[in-house]
Design a protein around this motif. Structure first.
Motif, PDB file in Angstrom:
ATOM      1  N   UNK A  24     -50.611   4.193   0.693  1.00  0.00           N
ATOM      2  CA  UNK A  24     -51.407   4.547   2.086  1.00  0.00           C
ATOM      3  C   UNK A  24     -52.933   4.441   1.706  1.00  0.00           C
ATOM      4  N   UNK A  25     -53.628   3.242   1.392  1.00  0.00           N
ATOM      5  CA  UNK A  25     -54.981   3.337   1.009  1.00  0.00           C
ATOM      6  C   UNK A  25     -56.010   3.642   2.015  1.00  0.00           C
ATOM      7  N   UNK A  26     -57.182   3.717   1.765  1.00  0.00           N
ATOM      8  CA  UNK A  26     -58.056   4.246   3.068  1.00  0.00           C
ATOM      9  C   UNK A  26     -58.325   3.413   4.345  1.00  0.00           C
ATOM     10  N   UNK A  27     -58.123   2.123   4.109  1.00  0.00           N
ATOM     11  CA  UNK A  27     -58.214   1.260   5.387  1.00  0.00           C
ATOM     12  C   UNK A  27     -57.113   1.598   6.528  1.00  0.00           C
ATOM     13  N   UNK A  28     -55.975   2.233   6.130  1.00  0.00           N
ATOM     14  CA  UNK A  28     -54.950   2.628   6.868  1.00  0.00           C
ATOM     15  C   UNK A  28     -55.135   4.038   7.614  1.00  0.00           C
ATOM     16  N   UNK A  29     -56.288   4.853   6.923  1.00  0.00           N
ATOM     17  CA  UNK A  29     -56.530   6.114   7.255  1.00  0.00           C
ATOM     18  C   UNK A  29     -57.329   6.256   8.393  1.00  0.00           C
ATOM     19  N   UNK A  30     -57.305   7.220   9.485  1.00  0.00           N
ATOM     20  CA  UNK A  30     -58.184   7.308  10.798  1.00  0.00           C
ATOM     21  C   UNK A  30     -59.025   8.088  10.037  1.00  0.00           C
ATOM     22  N   UNK A  35     -57.953   6.228  15.421  1.00  0.00           N
ATOM     23  CA  UNK A  35     -57.327   4.933  14.695  1.00  0.00           C
ATOM     24  C   UNK A  35     -57.690   4.785  13.342  1.00  0.00           C
ATOM     25  N   UNK A  36     -56.706   3.934  12.606  1.00  0.00           N
ATOM     26  CA  UNK A  36     -57.351   3.560  11.496  1.00  0.00           C
ATOM     27  C   UNK A  36     -58.604   2.585  11.038  1.00  0.00           C
ATOM     28  N   UNK A  37     -59.160   2.651  10.160  1.00  0.00           N
ATOM     29  CA  UNK A  37     -60.310   2.007  10.058  1.00  0.00           C
ATOM     30  C   UNK A  37     -60.119   0.380  10.070  1.00  0.00           C
ATOM     31  N   UNK A  38     -58.932   0.081   9.553  1.00  0.00           N
ATOM     32  CA  UNK A  38     -58.578  -1.495   9.628  1.00  0.00           C
ATOM     33  C   UNK A  38     -58.276  -1.959  10.867  1.00  0.00           C
ATOM     34  N   UNK A  39     -57.850  -1.032  11.894  1.00  0.00           N
ATOM     35  CA  UNK A  39     -57.478  -1.292  13.272  1.00  0.00           C
ATOM     36  C   UNK A  39     -58.977  -1.527  14.014  1.00  0.00           C
ATOM     37  N   UNK A  40     -59.751  -0.709  13.676  1.00  0.00           N
ATOM     38  CA  UNK A  40     -61.064  -0.672  14.361  1.00  0.00           C
ATOM     39  C   UNK A  40     -62.181  -1.814  13.991  1.00  0.00           C
ATOM     40  N   UNK A  41     -61.427  -2.153  12.744  1.00  0.00           N
ATOM     41  CA  UNK A  41     -62.565  -3.594  12.260  1.00  0.00           C
ATOM     42  C   UNK A  41     -61.986  -4.814  13.033  1.00  0.00           C
ATOM     43  N   UNK A  42     -60.499  -4.896  13.039  1.00  0.00           N
ATOM     44  CA  UNK A  42     -59.999  -6.149  13.915  1.00  0.00           C
ATOM     45  C   UNK A  42     -60.338  -5.697  15.302  1.00  0.00           C
ATOM     46  N   UNK A  43     -60.433  -4.665  15.828  1.00  0.00           N
ATOM     47  CA  UNK A  43     -61.067  -4.727  17.363  1.00  0.00           C
ATOM     48  C   UNK A  43     -62.444  -5.152  17.481  1.00  0.00           C
ATOM     49  N   UNK A  62     -47.913  -4.806   2.945  1.00  0.00           N
ATOM     50  CA  UNK A  62     -47.398  -5.937   3.913  1.00  0.00           C
ATOM     51  C   UNK A  62     -46.997  -5.312   5.525  1.00  0.00           C
ATOM     52  N   UNK A  63     -46.140  -4.339   5.480  1.00  0.00           N
ATOM     53  CA  UNK A  63     -45.930  -4.035   6.953  1.00  0.00           C
ATOM     54  C   UNK A  63     -46.916  -2.965   7.604  1.00  0.00           C
ATOM     55  N   UNK A  64     -47.898  -2.366   6.722  1.00  0.00           N
ATOM     56  CA  UNK A  64     -48.750  -1.797   7.336  1.00  0.00           C
ATOM     57  C   UNK A  64     -50.023  -2.685   7.553  1.00  0.00           C
ATOM     58  N   UNK A  65     -50.228  -3.631   7.100  1.00  0.00           N
ATOM     59  CA  UNK A  65     -50.962  -4.706   7.550  1.00  0.00           C
ATOM     60  C   UNK A  65     -50.649  -5.353   8.856  1.00  0.00           C
ATOM     61  N   UNK A  66     -49.064  -5.501   8.824  1.00  0.00           N
ATOM     62  CA  UNK A  66     -48.873  -6.363  10.038  1.00  0.00           C
ATOM     63  C   UNK A  66     -49.106  -5.370  11.205  1.00  0.00           C
ATOM     64  N   UNK A  67     -48.819  -4.030  11.249  1.00  0.00           N
ATOM     65  CA  UNK A  67     -48.773  -3.133  12.257  1.00  0.00           C
ATOM     66  C   UNK A  67     -50.272  -2.792  12.693  1.00  0.00           C
TER      67      UNK A  67
END
Length: 70
Positions: A24-30, A35-43, A62-67
């Motif tokens: 559960x690396x940092x890009x998935x941490x809020x 919201x996780x940093x990755x979700x904010x980047x996508x948005x 893989x599943x964290x990225x898909x979510x």
């Protein structure tokens, strides 16, 4: 010319330990919001004209990225 944003979302989960871990690396941490940093980047790409977004990461995530891409 088509724009294809590519987000590099790899990591070993060691830099922000104990918040981030190997599975559960940092890009998935809020960190800065709820919201996780990755979700904010996508948005942030919502206002940019693009056909698709590529997420590049570890196959273990893989599943964290898909979510995050939903």
């Amino acid at each position: 010319m088509a724009l294809i944003p590519t987000i590099i979302a790899g990591g070993s989960g060691t830099r922000l330990w104990p918040l981030s871990r190997q599975m559960f690396p940092k890009q998935f941490v809020a960190l800065m919001s709820k919201r996780p940093m990755l979700v904010e980047t996508i948005d942030r790409l919502a206002n940019i004209d693009h056909d698709r977004i590529y997420l590049v990461g570890n196959c273990d995530h893989e599943f964290l990225l898909a979510d995050a891409a939903e």
